[in-house]
Design a protein around this motif. Sequence first.
Motif, mmCIF file in Angstrom:
data_model
loop_
_atom_site.group_PDB
_atom_site.id
_atom_site.type_symbol
_atom_site.label_atom_id
_atom_site.label_comp_id
_atom_site.label_asym_id
_atom_site.label_seq_id
_atom_site.Cartn_x
_atom_site.Cartn_y
_atom_site.Cartn_z
ATOM 1 N N UNK A 17 0.845 -1.201 0.000
ATOM 2 C CA UNK A 17 0.000 0.000 0.000
ATOM 3 C C UNK A 17 0.875 1.244 0.000
ATOM 4 N N UNK A 18 1.934 1.206 0.809
ATOM 5 C CA UNK A 18 2.844 2.359 0.876
ATOM 6 C C UNK A 18 3.647 2.501 -0.416
ATOM 7 N N UNK A 19 4.070 1.378 -0.969
ATOM 8 C CA UNK A 19 4.836 1.406 -2.223
ATOM 9 C C UNK A 19 3.986 2.010 -3.344
ATOM 10 N N UNK A 20 2.753 1.529 -3.458
ATOM 11 C CA UNK A 20 1.861 2.022 -4.518
ATOM 12 C C UNK A 20 1.454 3.477 -4.283
ATOM 13 N N UNK A 21 1.240 3.837 -3.029
ATOM 14 C CA UNK A 21 0.895 5.225 -2.714
ATOM 15 C C UNK A 21 2.046 6.149 -3.102
ATOM 16 N N UNK A 22 3.244 5.753 -2.758
ATOM 17 C CA UNK A 22 4.417 6.568 -3.107
ATOM 18 C C UNK A 22 4.573 6.666 -4.623
ATOM 19 N N UNK A 23 4.389 5.550 -5.300
ATOM 20 C CA UNK A 23 4.528 5.549 -6.761
ATOM 21 C C UNK A 23 3.536 6.513 -7.400
ATOM 22 N N UNK A 24 2.320 6.514 -6.914
ATOM 23 C CA UNK A 24 1.271 7.316 -7.541
ATOM 24 C C UNK A 24 1.220 8.762 -7.043
ATOM 25 N N UNK A 25 1.537 8.984 -5.757
ATOM 26 C CA UNK A 25 1.272 10.294 -5.154
ATOM 27 C C UNK A 25 2.509 11.057 -4.677
ATOM 28 N N UNK A 26 3.682 10.527 -4.900
ATOM 29 C CA UNK A 26 4.895 11.205 -4.427
ATOM 30 C C UNK A 26 4.996 12.632 -4.972
ATOM 31 N N UNK A 27 4.719 12.803 -6.246
ATOM 32 C CA UNK A 27 4.818 14.129 -6.869
ATOM 33 C C UNK A 27 3.883 15.143 -6.222
ATOM 34 N N UNK A 28 2.648 14.746 -6.002
ATOM 35 C CA UNK A 28 1.667 15.635 -5.375
ATOM 36 C C UNK A 28 2.088 15.990 -3.957
#
Length: 182
Positions: A17-28
């Motif tokens: 969940x953290x890996x996917x969240x970082x992948x998708x939302x790191x920029x924001x």
Amino acid sequence: MDDSEIIDLFFERSENALVETKRKYSGLIMSIAMRILNNKPDAEECENDTYMGAWNAIPPRKPGNLTAFLARIARNQAMKKYEFINAEKRNPKAAVSLDELGDCISDEGDTIRYSDGVLAEAINSFLSELGEESRRVFLLRYWYFASINEICEKCGISKSKAESMLFRTRKKLKLFLEERGL
């Protein structure tokens, strides 16, 4: 991976969940933190705190809009970090934005209104009555602390239009809050 799948991973307590969240939302998240903190190491720490905040909040909460949920956590984490780091000094971008809004809100009893959420509810109500473009410009300036030039670029408007929209929206907000005794 879509947001509902990421939320499901949080409910399964999967570290993915953290890996996917970082992948998708790191920029924001980094964008929000950098606008407030203006310091990459502090923004990276805020990003990590945002993931931890999401991990601790999901479950039991199940956000309807993961983007808004993470943006709110990131903004709150960045503001806490900002207050801690800048007790003596101020980030000019954030300070100017907040000073502009300060003219709309009276000083009497603000602490009570903030803790009760009354002011937040009133501002949300006000924003729901704005047109899409005015709301977007307002949020970019006062939620994301975007500069006037960044707003112009993102919204495709001139500097004078952005400044006049913000001025008119602040006037409307002040009137809106006064009418409600805030």
